[in-house]
Motif scaffolding. Structure first.
Motif, PDB file in Angstrom:
ATOM      1  N   GLY A 209       2.024  -7.636   0.035  1.00 21.51           N
ATOM      2  CA  GLY A 209       2.902  -6.637   0.627  1.00 21.51           C
ATOM      3  C   GLY A 209       4.330  -7.157   0.620  1.00 21.51           C
ATOM      4  O   GLY A 209       4.569  -8.340   0.913  1.00 21.51           O
ATOM      5  N   ALA A 210       5.296  -6.272   0.300  1.00 26.06           N
ATOM      6  CA  ALA A 210       6.638  -6.765   0.011  1.00 26.06           C
ATOM      7  C   ALA A 210       7.735  -5.916   0.634  1.00 26.06           C
ATOM      8  O   ALA A 210       7.490  -4.863   1.240  1.00 26.06           O
ATOM      9  CB  ALA A 210       6.834  -6.843  -1.507  1.00 26.06           C
ATOM     10  N   VAL A 211       8.950  -6.390   0.438  1.00 22.56           N
ATOM     11  CA  VAL A 211      10.147  -5.706   0.923  1.00 22.56           C
ATOM     12  C   VAL A 211      10.362  -4.383   0.186  1.00 22.56           C
ATOM     13  O   VAL A 211      11.067  -3.498   0.676  1.00 22.56           O
ATOM     14  CB  VAL A 211      11.364  -6.648   0.791  1.00 22.56           C
ATOM     15  N   ASP A 212       9.728  -4.227  -0.978  1.00 21.68           N
ATOM     16  CA  ASP A 212       9.846  -2.969  -1.724  1.00 21.68           C
ATOM     17  C   ASP A 212       8.990  -1.841  -1.149  1.00 21.68           C
ATOM     18  O   ASP A 212       8.888  -0.771  -1.754  1.00 21.68           O
ATOM     19  CB  ASP A 212       9.518  -3.184  -3.202  1.00 21.68           C
ATOM     20  N   CYS A 213       8.365  -2.089   0.015  1.00 17.77           N
ATOM     21  CA  CYS A 213       7.571  -1.093   0.760  1.00 17.77           C
ATOM     22  C   CYS A 213       6.197  -0.845   0.156  1.00 17.77           C
ATOM     23  O   CYS A 213       5.459   0.026   0.648  1.00 17.77           O
ATOM     24  CB  CYS A 213       8.296   0.250   0.887  1.00 17.77           C
ATOM     25  N   GLY A 214       5.824  -1.588  -0.886  1.00 19.07           N
ATOM     26  CA  GLY A 214       4.543  -1.357  -1.533  1.00 19.07           C
ATOM     27  C   GLY A 214       3.537  -2.468  -1.301  1.00 19.07           C
ATOM     28  O   GLY A 214       3.896  -3.628  -1.101  1.00 19.07           O
ATOM     29  N   LEU A 215       2.260  -2.087  -1.333  1.00 17.57           N
ATOM     30  CA  LEU A 215       1.151  -3.031  -1.363  1.00 17.57           C
ATOM     31  C   LEU A 215       0.566  -2.994  -2.768  1.00 17.57           C
ATOM     32  O   LEU A 215       0.433  -1.916  -3.364  1.00 17.57           O
ATOM     33  CB  LEU A 215       0.045  -2.660  -0.376  1.00 17.57           C
ATOM     34  N   ARG A 216       0.199  -4.168  -3.286  1.00 21.88           N
ATOM     35  CA  ARG A 216      -0.435  -4.230  -4.591  1.00 21.88           C
ATOM     36  C   ARG A 216      -1.701  -5.074  -4.495  1.00 21.88           C
ATOM     37  O   ARG A 216      -1.683  -6.169  -3.935  1.00 21.88           O
ATOM     38  CB  ARG A 216       0.514  -4.809  -5.632  1.00 21.88           C
ATOM     39  N   VAL A 217      -2.792  -4.525  -5.052  1.00 23.85           N
ATOM     40  CA  VAL A 217      -4.083  -5.216  -5.078  1.00 23.85           C
ATOM     41  C   VAL A 217      -4.225  -5.863  -6.452  1.00 23.85           C
ATOM     42  O   VAL A 217      -4.031  -5.208  -7.487  1.00 23.85           O
ATOM     43  CB  VAL A 217      -5.236  -4.237  -4.818  1.00 23.85           C
ATOM     44  N   TRP A 218      -4.586  -7.154  -6.460  1.00 23.27           N
ATOM     45  CA  TRP A 218      -4.644  -7.937  -7.695  1.00 23.27           C
ATOM     46  C   TRP A 218      -6.043  -8.470  -7.952  1.00 23.27           C
ATOM     47  O   TRP A 218      -6.725  -8.893  -7.027  1.00 23.27           O
ATOM     48  CB  TRP A 218      -3.666  -9.117  -7.626  1.00 23.27           C
ATOM     49  N   HIS A 233       4.620   3.247   3.161  1.00 19.82           N
ATOM     50  CA  HIS A 233       5.567   2.651   4.109  1.00 19.82           C
ATOM     51  C   HIS A 233       7.006   2.940   3.660  1.00 19.82           C
ATOM     52  O   HIS A 233       7.293   3.035   2.469  1.00 19.82           O
ATOM     53  CB  HIS A 233       5.358   1.144   4.200  1.00 19.82           C
ATOM     54  N   SER A 234       7.897   3.046   4.647  1.00 22.39           N
ATOM     55  CA  SER A 234       9.295   3.341   4.335  1.00 22.39           C
ATOM     56  C   SER A 234      10.211   2.132   4.514  1.00 22.39           C
ATOM     57  O   SER A 234      11.396   2.206   4.165  1.00 22.39           O
ATOM     58  CB  SER A 234       9.795   4.499   5.208  1.00 22.39           C
ATOM     59  N   TYR A 235       9.661   1.035   5.047  1.00 21.42           N
ATOM     60  CA  TYR A 235      10.402  -0.224   5.138  1.00 21.42           C
ATOM     61  C   TYR A 235       9.467  -1.367   4.767  1.00 21.42           C
ATOM     62  O   TYR A 235       8.285  -1.154   4.475  1.00 21.42           O
ATOM     63  CB  TYR A 235      10.998  -0.424   6.540  1.00 21.42           C
ATOM     64  N   ALA A 236       9.990  -2.576   4.787  1.00 14.96           N
ATOM     65  CA  ALA A 236       9.244  -3.749   4.341  1.00 14.96           C
ATOM     66  C   ALA A 236       7.902  -3.891   5.052  1.00 14.96           C
ATOM     67  O   ALA A 236       7.781  -3.619   6.248  1.00 14.96           O
ATOM     68  CB  ALA A 236      10.090  -5.009   4.573  1.00 14.96           C
ATOM     69  N   ILE A 237       6.908  -4.362   4.305  1.00 12.90           N
ATOM     70  CA  ILE A 237       5.576  -4.608   4.861  1.00 12.90           C
ATOM     71  C   ILE A 237       5.540  -6.046   5.364  1.00 12.90           C
ATOM     72  O   ILE A 237       5.712  -6.995   4.592  1.00 12.90           O
ATOM     73  CB  ILE A 237       4.493  -4.362   3.800  1.00 12.90           C
TER      74      ILE A 237
END
Length: 319
Positions: A209-218, A233-237
């Motif tokens: 989870g990042a400052v770009d508001c996205g979660l990525r599953v790897w 999300h609209s702000y950092a996770i």
């Protein structure tokens, strides 16, 4: 929903005991962690709510907490002065140990899940991760490679000599403790990564989870692109956790004041958005003993324990 209020203390991390389903801890700081002291709150929940069992103060902000896997009374915190503190809830006089090698804030601590070991990870703003054996006064190893702040360090629940770290340099790294090096570097986001976690059911699956508001599953077997990208999300996770009871279910909390529940196997992965805080939500954990129960904490001086409505009737995974 149960709520505990800690006046003048702003929550940074919350974690439920691996031994007691009712026991939880919160690492908190004065003045939003910018100045002042930190406080470790040890709490108990019952049908009537949440009560304070014990509190410990430190002379700088506390940013993370982890429970011992060997002793139900022992916890570890990471602080703004670069130190790591070991606490005993049965000893009110102060920390059992203070480990001081980092040169900047310690933002992440995680205790090894191997019973009988007293191994600890600490991640710092000095760009390093350190491995500690709490039976020794100095760290066993310092892991270097990140080019930015290390915000998150998490032991693999499957491979005992492996951990992951997430950094302000935009990478997720997977490390081999025996070799002392990162065996995999994933440029996971074009932004600072504030949190990562391992799937409890698959040793190859992690989430960032990042400052770009996205979660990525790897999936570590194929990292050219994420398995799933979770947007909403609209702000950092700030923090995220995989469920201990469901393979594809996870929770995230954010500077947008919300906690969100996701199932990345579904076409519409966002199951629920909880808006019960009035400030940044920084701490998040699932209860290992009570299916689907969540604890969180925020800068609004509250700790909350609840079962999200979207999970209320969900049965634990069979495997």
């Amino acid at each position: 929903m149960k709520t505990f209020r800690c006046p003048s203390r702003h929550g940074y991390a919350a974690e439920i005991s691996p031994f007691l389903p009712s026991r939880l801890a919160c690492a908190a700081s004065q003045h939003y962690g910018i100045a002042g002291c930190g406080t470790l709150l040890v709490l108990d929940q019952d049908e009537g709510g949440i009560k304070l069992i014990r509190s410990f103060d430190w002379n700088d902000g506390l940013f993370d907490v982890t429970w011992s896997e060997n002793n139900e009374h022992v916890l570890v915190t990471g602080a703004g002065d670069g130190s790591v503190q070991v606490w005993d809830t049965a000893n009110p006089r102060g920390p059992l140990q203070v480990l001081k090698e980092h040169t900047q804030e310690v933002y992440s601590v995680d205790w090894s899940q191997v019973r009988g070991e007293a191994l600890l990870l600490s991640g710092s703003w000095d760009h390093t991760v350190k491995l500690w054996d709490l039976e020794r006064p100095q760290s066993l190893c310092t892991f270097r490679g990140h080019e930015g702040v290390v915000y998150s360090t998490v032991w693999s629940p499957h491979v005992t000599s492996c951990f992951a770290s997430a950094s302000g340099d935009g990478t997720l790294r997977v490390w081999d403790v025996k070799m002392g090096v990162s065996r995999l570097v994933i440029p996971a986001h074009n932004a600072e990564i504030l949190s990562c976690d391992w799937c409890k059911y698959d040793q190859n699956v992690l989430v960032t989870g990042a400052v770009d508001c996205g979660l990525r599953v790897w999936d570590l077997r194929s990292t050219r692109q994420p398995v799933a990208e979770l947007l909403g999300h609209s702000y950092a996770i700030r923090r995220l956790k995989f469920s201990p009871f469901h393979r594809t279910l996870l929770a995230s909390c954010s500077y947008d004041f919300t906690v969100r529940i996701w199932d990345f196997s579904r076409p519409e992965p966002l199951l629920e958005t909880l808006e019960h805080h009035t400030e940044f939500v920084c701490g998040l954990d699932f209860n290992l003993h009570i299916p689907n129960q969540v604890v969180d904490c925020a800068w609004d001086e509250t700790v909350k324990v609840y079962i999200p409505a979207s999970l209320a009737d969900l049965q634990p995974c069979a495997d």
